[in-house]
Design an enzyme around this catalytic site. Structure first.
Site, mmCIF file in Angstrom:
data_model
loop_
_atom_site.group_PDB
_atom_site.id
_atom_site.type_symbol
_atom_site.label_atom_id
_atom_site.label_comp_id
_atom_site.label_asym_id
_atom_site.label_seq_id
_atom_site.Cartn_x
_atom_site.Cartn_y
_atom_site.Cartn_z
ATOM 1 N N ASP A 113 -4.833 -10.896 1.062
ATOM 2 C CA ASP A 113 -3.633 -11.488 0.831
ATOM 3 C C ASP A 113 -2.994 -11.238 -0.555
ATOM 4 O O ASP A 113 -3.702 -11.343 -1.301
ATOM 5 C CB ASP A 113 -3.595 -12.856 1.178
ATOM 6 C CG ASP A 113 -2.223 -13.689 1.540
ATOM 7 O OD1 ASP A 113 -1.385 -13.013 1.803
ATOM 8 O OD2 ASP A 113 -2.176 -14.785 1.025
ATOM 9 N N HIS A 114 -1.710 -10.771 -0.491
ATOM 10 C CA HIS A 114 -1.127 -10.430 -1.842
ATOM 11 C C HIS A 114 -1.708 -9.451 -2.796
ATOM 12 O O HIS A 114 -1.761 -9.690 -3.903
ATOM 13 C CB HIS A 114 -0.668 -11.683 -2.458
ATOM 14 C CG HIS A 114 0.235 -12.558 -1.872
ATOM 15 N ND1 HIS A 114 0.157 -13.492 -0.844
ATOM 16 C CD2 HIS A 114 1.801 -12.410 -2.239
ATOM 17 C CE1 HIS A 114 1.443 -13.923 -0.405
ATOM 18 N NE2 HIS A 114 2.165 -13.417 -1.009
ATOM 19 N N GLU B 6 2.074 -4.913 12.939
ATOM 20 C CA GLU B 6 2.458 -4.691 11.796
ATOM 21 C C GLU B 6 4.066 -4.855 11.552
ATOM 22 O O GLU B 6 4.485 -4.857 10.352
ATOM 23 C CB GLU B 6 2.277 -2.921 11.521
ATOM 24 C CG GLU B 6 2.857 -2.341 10.044
ATOM 25 C CD GLU B 6 2.500 -0.843 10.259
ATOM 26 O OE1 GLU B 6 2.198 -0.340 9.233
ATOM 27 O OE2 GLU B 6 2.769 -0.287 11.200
ATOM 28 N N HIS C 26 3.982 -5.244 3.346
ATOM 29 C CA HIS C 26 4.091 -5.622 4.837
ATOM 30 C C HIS C 26 3.927 -7.322 4.739
ATOM 31 O O HIS C 26 2.953 -7.365 3.984
ATOM 32 C CB HIS C 26 3.118 -5.164 5.804
ATOM 33 C CG HIS C 26 3.314 -3.677 5.981
ATOM 34 N ND1 HIS C 26 4.288 -3.410 6.989
ATOM 35 C CD2 HIS C 26 2.839 -2.575 5.493
ATOM 36 C CE1 HIS C 26 4.186 -2.043 7.103
ATOM 37 N NE2 HIS C 26 3.140 -1.451 6.193
ATOM 38 N N HIS D 2 0.642 -1.224 0.194
ATOM 39 C CA HIS D 2 0.032 -0.053 -0.074
ATOM 40 C C HIS D 2 0.642 1.318 0.061
ATOM 41 O O HIS D 2 1.814 1.237 0.096
ATOM 42 C CB HIS D 2 -1.070 0.157 1.194
ATOM 43 C CG HIS D 2 -0.006 0.251 2.589
ATOM 44 N ND1 HIS D 2 -0.808 0.930 3.521
ATOM 45 C CD2 HIS D 2 0.892 -0.203 2.845
ATOM 46 C CE1 HIS D 2 0.074 0.844 4.516
ATOM 47 N NE2 HIS D 2 1.256 -0.032 4.540
ATOM 48 N N HIS E 161 4.825 0.522 -0.632
ATOM 49 C CA HIS E 161 5.789 -0.432 0.147
ATOM 50 C C HIS E 161 4.815 -1.509 0.790
ATOM 51 O O HIS E 161 3.696 -1.628 0.570
ATOM 52 C CB HIS E 161 6.409 0.305 1.337
ATOM 53 C CG HIS E 161 5.282 0.719 2.446
ATOM 54 N ND1 HIS E 161 4.572 1.718 2.109
ATOM 55 C CD2 HIS E 161 5.195 0.163 3.568
ATOM 56 C CE1 HIS E 161 3.771 1.988 3.237
ATOM 57 N NE2 HIS E 161 4.106 0.982 4.192
ATOM 58 N N CYS F 4 6.756 5.985 3.968
ATOM 59 C CA CYS F 4 5.475 5.334 3.722
ATOM 60 C C CYS F 4 4.561 5.935 2.645
ATOM 61 O O CYS F 4 3.780 5.282 2.228
ATOM 62 C CB CYS F 4 4.611 5.091 4.983
ATOM 63 S SG CYS F 4 5.835 4.022 6.109
#
Length: 152
Positions: A96-97, A141, A54, A27, A52, A46
């Site tokens: 997810d992904h 996070e 996570h 995101h 970037h 960010c």
């Protein structure tokens, strides 16, 4: 006395169960309500235009905690297999992904902070779980940053 075996077997017992899930997203922290300069100031690296990522795995994970009366017949708050199916359907498949800002319509107008990801997860989980069952969403996070949301 808490934990006493002398408590009545008919007393209502409340249990908390948790399920840990791992997922990966990317995101860009960027608010449509701020100028480009303000976004850079508020979100720093960010706010990278290319985003970037996570990996919410290992220490960086999402914990779903539910709380309710322990069923006298089954001995469970909820069948964990059913909880896993709910998480897969409403959280893992949509997130997810994925690029939160581009793939998840909710985040077209909501900044994709971890706080707002927790709200998104909460709002979608309460739609599929029995009323009053979801207790909290906890997202790690990073190994130092944790967000907890309890629907408040």
């Amino acid at each position: 006395m808490a934990g006493s075996s002398a408590q009545s077997s008919t007393a209502e017992r409340i249990g908390y169960i948790s399920r840990i899930e791992s997922f990966s997203t990317c995101h860009r922290l960027h608010s449509i309500h701020l100028s480009d300069e303000e976004n850079k100031e508020v979100y720093g690296k960010c706010n990278n235009p290319n985003g970037h990522g996570h990996n919410y795995k290992g220490l960086n994970k999402c914990v779903f905690c539910i709380c309710f009366q322990i069923d006298a017949k089954t001995g469970m708050v909820m069948n964990l297999t059913d909880l896993k199916k709910c998480i897969e359907e409403v959280i893992m498949i949509p997130l997810d992904h994925k690029n939160l800002d581009k793939d998840v319509p909710y985040f077209t107008t909501v900044v994709s902070t971890t706080e707002n990801v927790a709200v998104y997860i909460w709002d979608n989980m309460v739609k599929v779980l029995p009323p009053g069952l979801l207790y909290e969403i906890k997202i790690h996070e990073t190994d130092k940053n944790v967000v907890v949301y309890r629907g408040e």
